[in-house]
Motif scaffolding. Structure first.
Motif, short mmCIF file in Angstrom:
data_model
loop_
_atom_site.label_atom_id
_atom_site.label_comp_id
_atom_site.label_asym_id
_atom_site.label_seq_id
_atom_site.Cartn_x
_atom_site.Cartn_y
_atom_site.Cartn_z
N SER A 8 0.82 -1.19 0.00
CA SER A 8 0.00 0.00 0.00
C SER A 8 0.86 1.25 0.00
N THR A 20 -3.41 -10.57 2.05
CA THR A 20 -2.91 -9.26 2.46
C THR A 20 -2.81 -9.22 3.98
N VAL A 33 -3.16 -6.99 7.04
CA VAL A 33 -3.72 -5.72 7.48
C VAL A 33 -3.17 -5.44 8.88
N ASP A 73 1.97 -8.16 0.85
CA ASP A 73 1.13 -6.99 0.64
C ASP A 73 0.61 -6.52 2.00
N ARG A 86 -1.36 -3.51 4.32
CA ARG A 86 -2.23 -2.32 4.42
C ARG A 86 -2.29 -1.91 5.89
N VAL A 137 -10.73 -0.60 5.70
CA VAL A 137 -9.69 -1.36 5.00
C VAL A 137 -10.16 -2.77 4.68
#
Length: 276
Positions: free
Chosen positions: A2, A31, A33, A61, A63, A77
């Motif tokens: 991100s 992902t 988070v 990845d 976020r 999100v």
């Protein structure tokens, strides 16, 4: 990765444990988070971004989401990821199982489930509410070891008393976690160790410092916080002889985030195999 965690100038070395497993076949890894509390303190916000960058440097990845103060909110999100059909794991950048871990993050998973853009047949096998959530980072021996390092860096001596300063929560589970962390610290620190809370629980840090003075000539506060901010600044006025730095973006914190992620992904894979 991100854009809110990108840092093209970062050169931090790799700290990853063994690579996390994928859920199935050639599907991409979920992902990660990273869910932080949020702060108005610029230095505290920078610590969170540094941790996110270090995790993303492992090819994951990442976020960022927050439960308070900062945006985007964790529910926003997870909803965005669910709409896009992405699997995800929420890793709390939180040290105890308080309200945010037990209420806010599960609520964000429910929100994601309600808006998820999963293909026909529903969400992926093994996914819970469009994703999964890892437990809080603490208690963990890595954090206890880091607390000792921070105390030594601050000038604490082996016979100093230590108050573990936890943020505090209305949830009893958070106090249980703080006490377990204090026990781990007690196993590593020769002097007496107790616990104090910044809010919502007793004793306060100030009261814990005063009580511990009956057992030690000097008292140090071990800041059991991720980064600087309002609470850490208040600790300086709690009557101790010295105050350790927060845990920060230390490699131990990054490694623990990666481990929590790996464990959650492994659980997703196991659930997927069982339901196949």
């Amino acid at each position: 990765m991100s854009t809110d965690v990108a840092d093209r100038g970062s050169s931090r070395p790799s700290v990853a444990p063994p690579r996390p497993v994928t859920l199935a076949g050639d599907r991409p890894e979920p992902t990660l988070v990273l869910c932080a509390h949020g702060t108005r303190d610029a230095a505290g916000a920078r610590v969170v971004r540094e941790i996110a960058r270090s995790v993303a440097a492992e090819g994951i990845d990442v976020r960022l989401g927050y439960v308070d103060v900062q945006a985007p909110h964790i529910a926003e999100v997870t909803a965005d990821l669910a709409i896009s059909g992405r699997e995800f794991v929420v890793v709390p950048l939180l040290l105890s199982a308080g309200h945010h871990v037990l209420v806010d993050i599960p609520a964000a998973l429910q929100t994601a489930d309600g808006v998820g853009g999963w293909p026909e047949g529903g969400m992926p096998p093994g996914a819970a509410a469009g994703g999964a959530a890892a437990p809080a980072l603490g208690p963990d021996p890595l954090l206890a070891d880091l607390l000792v390092r921070r105390l030594v860096e601050a000038g604490a001596r082996p016979d100093d008393g230590v108050v573990l300063a936890a943020a505090g929560s209305s949830r009893a589970e958070a106090a249980v976690d703080a006490v377990r962390t204090a026990q781990m610290l007690r196993e590593r620190w020769p002097g007496p160790v107790s616990v104090g809370y910044g809010a919502s629980a007793t004793p306060s840090v100030t009261d814990a410092v005063a009580t511990l003075r009956t057992q030690a000539r000097r008292v140090a506060i071990a800041s059991y916080l991720i980064g600087p901010g309002h609470f850490h600044s208040r600790l300086a006025g709690c009557g101790a002889d010295l105050l350790s730095a927060p845990l920060g973006s230390d490699d131990a914190v990054v490694r623990l985030v990666l481990t929590r992620y790996q464990q959650a992904v492994s659980t997703q894979l196991r659930n997927a195999l069982l339901s196949a």
